[in-house]
Design a protein around this motif. Structure first.
Motif, mmCIF file in Angstrom:
data_model
loop_
_atom_site.group_PDB
_atom_site.id
_atom_site.type_symbol
_atom_site.label_atom_id
_atom_site.label_comp_id
_atom_site.label_asym_id
_atom_site.label_seq_id
_atom_site.Cartn_x
_atom_site.Cartn_y
_atom_site.Cartn_z
ATOM 1 N N GLY A 68 40.854 41.330 31.173
ATOM 2 C CA GLY A 68 41.742 41.959 32.145
ATOM 3 C C GLY A 68 41.058 42.955 33.057
ATOM 4 O O GLY A 68 41.726 43.802 33.671
ATOM 5 N N LYS A 69 39.726 42.880 33.177
ATOM 6 C CA LYS A 69 38.990 43.814 34.036
ATOM 7 C C LYS A 69 38.662 43.179 35.388
ATOM 8 O O LYS A 69 39.194 43.576 36.417
ATOM 9 N N LEU A 70 37.789 42.217 35.395
ATOM 10 C CA LEU A 70 37.496 41.469 36.632
ATOM 11 C C LEU A 70 38.701 40.590 36.934
ATOM 12 O O LEU A 70 39.234 39.922 36.042
ATOM 13 N N LYS A 71 39.162 40.613 38.196
ATOM 14 C CA LYS A 71 40.370 39.859 38.526
ATOM 15 C C LYS A 71 40.127 38.349 38.564
ATOM 16 O O LYS A 71 41.018 37.554 38.258
ATOM 17 N N GLY A 72 38.917 37.953 38.973
ATOM 18 C CA GLY A 72 38.641 36.523 39.042
ATOM 19 C C GLY A 72 37.208 36.256 39.442
ATOM 20 O O GLY A 72 36.484 37.146 39.893
ATOM 21 N N THR A 73 36.784 35.009 39.259
ATOM 22 C CA THR A 73 35.444 34.591 39.659
ATOM 23 C C THR A 73 35.481 33.104 39.998
ATOM 24 O O THR A 73 36.289 32.352 39.440
ATOM 25 N N ILE A 74 34.636 32.710 40.920
ATOM 26 C CA ILE A 74 34.579 31.307 41.326
ATOM 27 C C ILE A 74 33.548 30.592 40.451
ATOM 28 O O ILE A 74 32.371 30.943 40.452
ATOM 29 N N ALA A 75 34.011 29.603 39.696
ATOM 30 C CA ALA A 75 33.131 28.859 38.788
ATOM 31 C C ALA A 75 32.319 27.839 39.564
ATOM 32 O O ALA A 75 32.871 26.979 40.243
ATOM 33 N N GLN A 76 30.991 27.980 39.448
ATOM 34 C CA GLN A 76 30.074 27.098 40.167
ATOM 35 C C GLN A 76 29.413 26.067 39.278
ATOM 36 O O GLN A 76 28.737 25.176 39.752
ATOM 37 N N LYS A 77 29.533 26.217 37.948
ATOM 38 C CA LYS A 77 28.994 25.267 36.985
ATOM 39 C C LYS A 77 27.488 25.059 37.116
ATOM 40 O O LYS A 77 27.015 23.965 37.442
ATOM 41 N N PRO A 78 26.702 26.109 36.873
ATOM 42 C CA PRO A 78 25.251 26.021 37.035
ATOM 43 C C PRO A 78 24.576 24.993 36.126
ATOM 44 O O PRO A 78 23.595 24.357 36.518
ATOM 45 N N ASP A 114 41.672 52.022 40.358
ATOM 46 C CA ASP A 114 42.209 50.687 40.094
ATOM 47 C C ASP A 114 41.985 49.829 41.345
ATOM 48 O O ASP A 114 42.785 49.855 42.280
ATOM 49 N N ILE A 115 40.894 49.137 41.383
ATOM 50 C CA ILE A 115 40.518 48.317 42.547
ATOM 51 C C ILE A 115 40.230 46.891 42.073
ATOM 52 O O ILE A 115 39.491 46.683 41.105
ATOM 53 N N ALA A 116 40.815 45.927 42.729
ATOM 54 C CA ALA A 116 40.646 44.519 42.344
ATOM 55 C C ALA A 116 39.264 44.025 42.759
ATOM 56 O O ALA A 116 38.847 44.201 43.902
ATOM 57 N N VAL A 117 38.555 43.395 41.820
ATOM 58 C CA VAL A 117 37.220 42.858 42.097
ATOM 59 C C VAL A 117 37.187 41.361 41.800
ATOM 60 O O VAL A 117 37.618 40.934 40.736
ATOM 61 N N VAL A 118 36.672 40.604 42.752
ATOM 62 C CA VAL A 118 36.516 39.156 42.586
ATOM 63 C C VAL A 118 35.044 38.814 42.752
ATOM 64 O O VAL A 118 34.402 39.240 43.717
ATOM 65 N N GLY A 119 34.510 38.048 41.809
ATOM 66 C CA GLY A 119 33.103 37.664 41.839
ATOM 67 C C GLY A 119 32.903 36.189 42.124
ATOM 68 O O GLY A 119 33.823 35.493 42.546
ATOM 69 N N PHE A 173 35.140 41.940 47.238
ATOM 70 C CA PHE A 173 34.613 40.601 46.991
ATOM 71 C C PHE A 173 33.105 40.717 46.897
ATOM 72 O O PHE A 173 32.447 41.215 47.814
ATOM 73 N N ALA A 174 32.543 40.282 45.774
ATOM 74 C CA ALA A 174 31.093 40.303 45.573
ATOM 75 C C ALA A 174 30.579 38.865 45.603
ATOM 76 O O ALA A 174 31.181 37.972 45.005
ATOM 77 N N HIS A 175 29.441 38.666 46.270
ATOM 78 C CA HIS A 175 28.893 37.321 46.428
ATOM 79 C C HIS A 175 28.393 36.695 45.127
ATOM 80 O O HIS A 175 28.101 35.506 45.091
ATOM 81 N N ASN A 176 28.273 37.514 44.076
ATOM 82 C CA ASN A 176 27.997 36.926 42.758
ATOM 83 C C ASN A 176 28.552 37.848 41.675
ATOM 84 O O ASN A 176 28.967 38.982 41.929
ATOM 85 N N ASP A 177 28.569 37.355 40.437
ATOM 86 C CA ASP A 177 29.176 38.101 39.338
ATOM 87 C C ASP A 177 28.378 39.324 38.932
ATOM 88 O O ASP A 177 28.940 40.323 38.477
ATOM 89 N N GLY A 198 46.322 42.799 55.038
ATOM 90 C CA GLY A 198 46.019 44.048 55.727
ATOM 91 C C GLY A 198 45.360 45.106 54.870
ATOM 92 O O GLY A 198 44.997 46.175 55.369
ATOM 93 N N ALA A 199 45.179 44.841 53.586
ATOM 94 C CA ALA A 199 44.583 45.830 52.691
ATOM 95 C C ALA A 199 43.111 46.066 53.040
ATOM 96 O O ALA A 199 42.416 45.169 53.503
ATOM 97 N N LYS A 200 42.652 47.283 52.799
ATOM 98 C CA LYS A 200 41.257 47.619 53.033
ATOM 99 C C LYS A 200 40.410 47.118 51.854
ATOM 100 O O LYS A 200 40.727 47.397 50.688
ATOM 101 N N VAL A 201 39.352 46.383 52.171
ATOM 102 C CA VAL A 201 38.494 45.834 51.125
ATOM 103 C C VAL A 201 37.017 46.009 51.494
ATOM 104 O O VAL A 201 36.679 46.271 52.651
ATOM 105 N N ALA A 202 36.153 45.841 50.496
ATOM 106 C CA ALA A 202 34.708 45.905 50.691
ATOM 107 C C ALA A 202 34.103 44.555 50.319
ATOM 108 O O ALA A 202 34.649 43.822 49.493
ATOM 109 N N GLU A 203 32.956 44.254 50.924
ATOM 110 C CA GLU A 203 32.243 43.018 50.616
ATOM 111 C C GLU A 203 30.820 43.362 50.190
ATOM 112 O O GLU A 203 30.077 44.004 50.936
ATOM 113 N N LEU A 204 30.455 42.960 48.969
ATOM 114 C CA LEU A 204 29.095 43.156 48.486
ATOM 115 C C LEU A 204 28.326 41.856 48.738
ATOM 116 O O LEU A 204 28.651 40.814 48.170
ATOM 117 N N GLU A 205 27.318 41.950 49.599
ATOM 118 C CA GLU A 205 26.595 40.761 50.036
ATOM 119 C C GLU A 205 25.362 40.498 49.179
ATOM 120 O O GLU A 205 24.777 41.417 48.618
#
Length: 305
Positions: free
Chosen positions: A262-272, A243-248, A223-227, A160-167
C-alpha cells in the motif's frame, strides 16, 4: 634436383599455412559455431546494479542454456565509454552476435558500427540505438507504458493536479519514450511543475525528491521513469510525512512488494525476464539464418493495489 624438390615442398607448406591463417582483425563467418557446436553470443548490459537488468540478464542466461548457446554477459556500469570498450572486447573475442542494452542510445552508435564493420550482427534490447545496423530490437513499448502511467496518475490525483516527473538517464531511449508517453497525457490533464533526472538510481531518486519537496511542497503525485527512482522518491516522501502518490515503471520485486504493502501506488510491468529470453531466442534464430522480425514487442501490464 633433390634440393629443387625440397624447396618446392617447403614453398607449398608455407602457402597452405598462409591460406589457413586468418588475417589480423578478420572475423569468422556469421553463423559459425564454436568447436563444441554452440553459438557464441555477447550481451552488453547497461548496469547490473539495478534489479530490472539483473532479471533481464537471468532470463537471457536461462534461454541460452536451454538453446545450447554460449552467452557472455558484461556490465557497462551505466558508463557509455565502458560499454564501448566492452563491445570492442566482445568483438576481439570473436563472438557470433552481440546483444546490446544501451546505456546511452546515441553514444552506443559507434559500438554498433564497430560490430557492423567486424561482420558481427547486433540486436538491441530494452533500449534502442540511434544508428548503426541492427537485426532486431526487443522491448516493451515504453511510450505506451508512459501513457498508461499518466492515465493512472490522473485517476489517482485528479485532473489539473500538480505533479513531478523523475526522468531517467538523459540520452537513453527508455527515458525519452517513457517521458514522451507520460507527457502525451499530462500536458492535457496534469500540471507538471518540475522535471528532473535521477538517472534511474534509487539513491539519486531520494535526493532529488527531497529537493523537489522543498521547492514544491504542494505536489500531489510523482511519475518516475523506473522503480528504483520511484522507491527512492517514496523514501523522501515518507520521511517528510507527506501523502503523495508515486507511480513507477518496471515492476521489480521491490516495487511490486511496495504496491502490495500500500505504499507505491502502481508500476508498469515490463517483464524483463521475458525480454531477455526473447533476445537470445532471436539471436539464435538469426544465426541459424532464420527470419527475425525487426521489432519484437513484449506486452505491458499495470500493477496496482
Amino acid at each position: 634436383m633433390k634440393k629443387v624438390k625440397l624447396v618446392l615442398v617447403m614453398a607449398l607448406i608455407l602457402a597452405l599455412a598462409a591460406c589457413s591463417t586468418d588475417e589480423p582483425g578478420s572475423k569468422k563467418e556469421t553463423g559459425s559455431k564454436d568447436s563444441d557446436g554452440s553459438y557464441k553470443i555477447g550481451f552488453s548490459i547497461s548496469t547490473l546494479n539495478n534489479p530490472f537488468f539483473v532479471t533481464l540478464g537471468d532470463g537471457a542466461k536461462e534461454k541460452a542454456k536451454e538453446l545450447g548457446a554460449d552467452l557472455t554477459v558484461v556490465d557497462a556500469q551505466d558508463d557509455a565509454s565502458k560499454q564501448a570498450s566492452d563491445v570492442e572486447d566482445l568483438i576481439q573475442q570473436g563472438v557470433d552476435l552481440i546483444l546490446i542494452n544501451p546505456t546511452d542510445s546515441e553514444a552506443v552508435v559507434a559500438a554498433v558500427e564497430s560490430a557492423n564493420s567486424a561482420g558481427i550482427p547486433v540486436i538491441t534490447v530494452d533500449r534502442s540505438a540511434e544508428g548503426g545496423e541492427v537485426v532486431s530490437h526487443i522491448a516493451s513499448d515504453n511510450a505506451a507504458g508512459g501513457e498508461i502511467a499518466g492515465e493512472f496518475l490522473v485517476e489517482i490525483v485528479g485532473e489539473g493536479a500538480k505533479v513531478a516527473e523523475l526522468e531517467g538517464i538523459a540520452g537513453s531511449s527508455a527515458a525519452r519514450d517513457r517521458g514522451e508517453g507520460f507527457n502525451n497525457v499530462a500536458k492535457e490533464q496534469l500540471d507538471v511543475v518540475v522535471k528532473q533526472t535521477a538517472n534511474f538510481n534509487r539513491a539519486e531518486g531520494l535526493t532529488v525528491m527531497e529537493n523537489i519537496l522543498q521547492a514544491n511542497p504542494d505536489i500531489k503525485g510523482v511519475f518516475a521513469h523506473n522503480d528504483e527512482m520511484a522507491l527512492g522518491a517514496l523514501e523522501a516522501i515518507e520521511a517528510a510525512g507527506k501523502d503523495i502518490a508515486v507511480v513507477g515503471f518496471d515492476a521489480t520485486d521491490d516495487a511490486v512488494q511496495s504496491v502490495q504493502d500500500g505504499k507505491l501506488k502502481g508500476t508498469i510491468a515490463q517483464k524483463p525476464e521475458l525480454i531477455g529470453k526473447k533476445a537470445v531466442e532471436a539471436a539464435v534464430q538469426s544465426l541459424k539464418g532464420e527470419k527475425v522480425e525487426a521489432s519484437i514487442p513484449v506486452e505491458l501490464e499495470l500493477i496496482k493495489e
